[in-house]
Design an enzyme around this catalytic site. Structure first.
Site, PDB file in Angstrom:
ATOM      1  N   TYR A 242       0.846  -1.205   0.000  1.00  0.00           N
ATOM      2  CA  TYR A 242       0.000   0.000   0.000  1.00  0.00           C
ATOM      3  C   TYR A 242       0.882   1.256   0.000  1.00  0.00           C
ATOM      4  O   TYR A 242       0.643   2.195  -0.771  1.00  0.00           O
ATOM      5  CB  TYR A 242      -0.957   0.008   1.204  1.00  0.00           C
TER       6      TYR A 242
ATOM      7  N   THR B 151       0.328  11.827   4.145  1.00  0.00           N
ATOM      8  CA  THR B 151       0.116  10.429   3.746  1.00  0.00           C
ATOM      9  C   THR B 151      -0.878   9.821   4.726  1.00  0.00           C
ATOM     10  O   THR B 151      -0.821  10.075   5.938  1.00  0.00           O
ATOM     11  CB  THR B 151       1.421   9.612   3.721  1.00  0.00           C
ATOM     12  N   ALA B 152      -1.772   9.026   4.182  1.00  0.00           N
ATOM     13  CA  ALA B 152      -2.851   8.456   4.991  1.00  0.00           C
ATOM     14  C   ALA B 152      -2.334   7.282   5.832  1.00  0.00           C
ATOM     15  O   ALA B 152      -1.277   6.726   5.559  1.00  0.00           O
ATOM     16  CB  ALA B 152      -3.954   7.961   4.046  1.00  0.00           C
TER      17      ALA B 152
ATOM     18  N   TYR C 263      -9.390  16.772   1.406  1.00  0.00           N
ATOM     19  CA  TYR C 263     -10.120  16.389   0.200  1.00  0.00           C
ATOM     20  C   TYR C 263     -11.467  17.093   0.336  1.00  0.00           C
ATOM     21  O   TYR C 263     -12.264  16.721   1.219  1.00  0.00           O
ATOM     22  CB  TYR C 263     -10.343  14.873   0.136  1.00  0.00           C
TER      23      TYR C 263
ATOM     24  N   ASP D  42      -5.857  16.521  -7.205  1.00  0.00           N
ATOM     25  CA  ASP D  42      -5.576  15.519  -8.242  1.00  0.00           C
ATOM     26  C   ASP D  42      -6.401  14.258  -8.068  1.00  0.00           C
ATOM     27  O   ASP D  42      -6.087  13.217  -8.630  1.00  0.00           O
ATOM     28  CB  ASP D  42      -4.079  15.154  -8.232  1.00  0.00           C
TER      29      ASP D  42
ATOM     30  N   HIS E  92       1.026  13.101  -6.772  1.00  0.00           N
ATOM     31  CA  HIS E  92       0.524  12.216  -5.724  1.00  0.00           C
ATOM     32  C   HIS E  92       1.432  10.983  -5.585  1.00  0.00           C
ATOM     33  O   HIS E  92       0.982   9.881  -5.302  1.00  0.00           O
ATOM     34  CB  HIS E  92      -0.915  11.790  -6.057  1.00  0.00           C
TER      35      HIS E  92
ATOM     36  N   GLY F 125       7.439  14.227  -4.675  1.00  0.00           N
ATOM     37  CA  GLY F 125       7.488  13.119  -5.631  1.00  0.00           C
ATOM     38  C   GLY F 125       8.921  12.719  -5.926  1.00  0.00           C
ATOM     39  O   GLY F 125       9.605  13.403  -6.684  1.00  0.00           O
ATOM     40  N   GLY F 126       9.370  11.636  -5.314  1.00  0.00           N
ATOM     41  CA  GLY F 126      10.673  11.073  -5.657  1.00  0.00           C
ATOM     42  C   GLY F 126      11.864  11.661  -4.930  1.00  0.00           C
ATOM     43  O   GLY F 126      13.001  11.297  -5.236  1.00  0.00           O
TER      44      GLY F 126
ATOM     45  N   ARG G 254      14.550  11.646  -2.533  1.00  0.00           N
ATOM     46  CA  ARG G 254      15.182  10.629  -1.683  1.00  0.00           C
ATOM     47  C   ARG G 254      16.562  11.048  -1.202  1.00  0.00           C
ATOM     48  O   ARG G 254      17.180  10.341  -0.403  1.00  0.00           O
ATOM     49  CB  ARG G 254      15.334   9.298  -2.463  1.00  0.00           C
TER      50      ARG G 254
ATOM     51  N   ARG H  97       6.725   8.949   1.114  1.00  0.00           N
ATOM     52  CA  ARG H  97       7.103   7.592   1.546  1.00  0.00           C
ATOM     53  C   ARG H  97       8.277   7.557   2.522  1.00  0.00           C
ATOM     54  O   ARG H  97       8.252   6.736   3.453  1.00  0.00           O
ATOM     55  CB  ARG H  97       7.386   6.725   0.319  1.00  0.00           C
TER      56      ARG H  97
HETATM   57  C1  LIG Z   1       0.845   5.665   1.347  1.00  0.00           C
HETATM   58  C2  LIG Z   1       0.543   7.025   0.803  1.00  0.00           C
HETATM   59  C3  LIG Z   1      -0.605   7.674   1.181  1.00  0.00           C
HETATM   60  C4  LIG Z   1      -0.887   8.943   0.694  1.00  0.00           C
HETATM   61  N1  LIG Z   1      -1.978   9.604   1.152  1.00  0.00           N
HETATM   62  C5  LIG Z   1      -2.246  10.848   0.705  1.00  0.00           C
HETATM   63  C6  LIG Z   1      -3.357  11.569   1.210  1.00  0.00           C
HETATM   64  O1  LIG Z   1      -4.114  11.085   2.054  1.00  0.00           O
HETATM   65  N2  LIG Z   1      -3.579  12.810   0.713  1.00  0.00           N
HETATM   66  C7  LIG Z   1      -2.751  13.372  -0.233  1.00  0.00           C
HETATM   67  O2  LIG Z   1      -2.991  14.498  -0.648  1.00  0.00           O
HETATM   68  N3  LIG Z   1      -1.682  12.712  -0.707  1.00  0.00           N
HETATM   69  C8  LIG Z   1      -1.403  11.481  -0.251  1.00  0.00           C
HETATM   70  N4  LIG Z   1      -0.311  10.819  -0.700  1.00  0.00           N
HETATM   71  C9  LIG Z   1       0.610  11.486  -1.648  1.00  0.00           C
HETATM   72  C10 LIG Z   1       1.705  12.247  -0.889  1.00  0.00           C
HETATM   73  O3  LIG Z   1       1.180  13.380  -0.260  1.00  0.00           O
HETATM   74  C11 LIG Z   1       2.809  12.725  -1.805  1.00  0.00           C
HETATM   75  O4  LIG Z   1       2.251  13.458  -2.858  1.00  0.00           O
HETATM   76  C12 LIG Z   1       3.692  11.610  -2.373  1.00  0.00           C
HETATM   77  O5  LIG Z   1       3.853  10.580  -1.423  1.00  0.00           O
HETATM   78  C13 LIG Z   1       5.043  12.185  -2.747  1.00  0.00           C
HETATM   79  O6  LIG Z   1       5.838  11.217  -3.332  1.00  0.00           O
HETATM   80  P1  LIG Z   1       6.975  10.401  -2.538  1.00  0.00           P
HETATM   81  O7  LIG Z   1       6.261   9.364  -1.745  1.00  0.00           O
HETATM   82  O8  LIG Z   1       7.790   9.848  -3.643  1.00  0.00           O
HETATM   83  O9  LIG Z   1       7.742  11.361  -1.665  1.00  0.00           O
HETATM   84  C14 LIG Z   1      -0.008   9.553  -0.232  1.00  0.00           C
HETATM   85  C15 LIG Z   1       1.155   8.884  -0.611  1.00  0.00           C
HETATM   86  C16 LIG Z   1       1.439   7.641  -0.098  1.00  0.00           C
HETATM   87  C17 LIG Z   1       2.712   6.965  -0.520  1.00  0.00           C
HETATM   88  C1  LIG Z   2     -11.080   6.091  -0.606  1.00  0.00           C
HETATM   89  C2  LIG Z   2      -9.790   5.957   0.160  1.00  0.00           C
HETATM   90  C3  LIG Z   2      -8.802   6.908  -0.365  1.00  0.00           C
HETATM   91  C4  LIG Z   2      -7.435   6.732   0.262  1.00  0.00           C
HETATM   92  C5  LIG Z   2      -6.533   7.680  -0.409  1.00  0.00           C
HETATM   93  C6  LIG Z   2      -5.297   7.941   0.357  1.00  0.00           C
HETATM   94  C7  LIG Z   2      -4.306   8.430  -0.611  1.00  0.00           C
HETATM   95  O1  LIG Z   2      -4.348   9.558  -1.017  1.00  0.00           O
HETATM   96  C8  LIG Z   2      -3.334   7.512  -1.154  1.00  0.00           C
HETATM   97  O2  LIG Z   2      -3.286   6.353  -0.706  1.00  0.00           O
HETATM   98  O3  LIG Z   2      -2.580   7.927  -2.034  1.00  0.00           O
END
Ligand SMILES: Cc1cc2nc3c(=O)[nH]c(=O)nc-3n(C[C@H](O)[C@H](O)[C@H](O)COP(=O)(O)O)c2cc1C
Ligand SMILES: CCCCCCC(=O)C(=O)O
Length: 351
Positions: free
Chosen positions: A22, A76-77, A132, A160, A246, A278-279, A281, A301
């Site tokens: 996930y 991140t959720a 959201y 997005d 995202h 995004g990316g 590291r 991440r």
């Molecule tokens: C497990 C996971 C859950 C995420 N949940 C959300 C979220 O709830 N809302 C949101 O706007 N972005 C969410 N994102 C996107 C992150 O905010 C972010 O844009 C993205 O992780 C950046 O990329 P990176 O993981 O390569 O740093 C999620 C990303 C991951 C990996």
């Molecule tokens: C309907 C559940 C949406 C979870 C989205 C969380 C997120 O933004 C992601 O996992 O990326």
């Protein structure tokens, strides 16, 4: 563990494989997930020499929030899938490091509790809230009021997500629900029931205007990639843009986020700050983002890897490693401050 990738390995070793997938996965073929990291490798740094400066200054301010370095925590959720303490631990680690943390609307710890944890370790933690926009505007407004009352200093509206991206690893693993005892605490209603989030294609600029009318907090749009949308954001009074795809989890096949920075920087013409995720590291990735027009870079991440590997300490270590790398990279580039990284430090296609 000496870098962020080591933390991913450590996290993978301890996480339930379904939860690892996930966190790590993206939409469909995960082309965009890979593109985000690969794009940084295609950008090269051309350092300046004999600059005779002191160690670079990392501190910066975005939308009135002061931070110790231009690295933010993206929302991140579901952090409690990574560690029992979940967002409590991440919020403390971010506050301790003095970085801006964007609390996710789909956090498994309520925003009030995240703010309280952050305040245990810092007098004035920089917490923002990700939203959201829900078609039920009454509920959305109530969430905004909660974020304001908790002391959040900005609202980050994720734009997005008119629908959920197709996550095939999740489908294969049958991961469609949170386990018992873990819930999205910001969606809990007065009676104790927890709402489901609605991702709706009907959300539009009209809703941004509505939000502008109900809060005085700065509004950040997260997930803008097209310059025409950046121009519209200016017209609608948006205060900053978080350039993001995202983490490749929504529309697969979008360009790497960092590759959109130059065109979006042109579109906003310095009128509002651009942030990027995004990316990221490495500290060198942050330098590249700053050179291309970002005021700060954010990580998603890497925080989850730190959290899964070692809770609060793990997140602290990840942030600490990136801080050390950023300082080293700026010094090697001949920059005296994270706020003055010149555009000509980066060239394309050198590798
Ligand atoms: C497990 C996971 C859950 C995420 N949940 C959300 C979220 O709830 N809302 C949101 O706007 N972005 C969410 N994102 C996107 C992150 O905010 C972010 O844009 C993205 O992780 C950046 O990329 P990176 O993981 O390569 O740093 C999620 C990303 C991951 C990996
Ligand atoms: C309907 C559940 C949406 C979870 C989205 C969380 C997120 O933004 C992601 O996992 O990326």
């Amino acid at each position: 563990m000496v870098n962020v990738r080591d933390f991913e390995g450590a996290a993978k070793a301890v996480l339930d494989p379904v939860y690892y997938d996930y966190f790590a996965s993206g939409a469909q073929d995960e082309v965009t997930v890979r593109a985000n990291e690969e794009a940084f490798r295609r950008l090269a740094l051309v350092p300046r020499v004999l600059r005779g400066h002191k160690p670079p200054r990392l501190g910066h301010t975005v939308l009135g929030s002061q931070a110790s370095m231009p690295i933010m925590v993206s929302p991140t959720a579901f952090h409690r899938l990574a560690h029992p303490e979940g967002e409590r631990a991440s919020a403390r680690a971010a506050a301790e490091a003095g970085v801006i943390m964007i609390a996710a609307m789909l956090a498994t710890v309520a925003v009030e509790d995240m703010a309280a944890e952050a305040r245990k370790v810092a007098d004035d933690p920089a917490l923002w809230f990700q939203l959201y926009l829900q078609p039920d505007l009454g509920f959305t407004e109530a969430l905004v009021r909660r974020a304001e009352a908790a002391g959040c200093a900005a609202l980050v509206v994720t734009v997005d997500s008119p629908a959920l991206g197709r996550n095939e690893r999740g489908d294969r693993n049958g991961f469609h629900d949170l386990p018992p005892g873990i819930r999205c605490e910001n969606l809990r209603e007065a009676g104790g029931d927890v709402r489901s989030v609605v991702l709706s294609p009907e959300i539009s600029w009209r809703h941004i205007d509505w939000l502008r009318g109900v809060t005085a907090l700065p509004i950040v749009l997260k997930g803008v990639l097209h310059p025409a949308d950046a121009a519209l954001a200016l017209r609608h009074g948006v205060d900053a843009i978080l350039v993001s795809n995202h983490g490749g989890r929504q529309l697969d096949g979008t360009p790497a986020a960092v590759d959109r920075l130059p065109v979006l920087a042109d579109a906003v013409g310095g009128e509002i700050p651009l942030l990027l995720d995004g990316g990221i590291r490495r500290g060198t990735d942050v330098v590249k983002a700053l050179a291309l027009g970002a005021s700060a870079a954010a990580i998603g991440r890497p925080v989850l890897w730190g959290l899964a590997a070692d809770g609060e300490q793990g997140v602290s270590r990840v942030l600490g490693l990136l801080r050390t790398e950023l300082l080293n990279a700026l010094t090697l580039c001949g920059c005296d401050s994270a706020e003055s990284v010149p555009r000509d430090l980066v060239v394309r296609g050198a590798m």
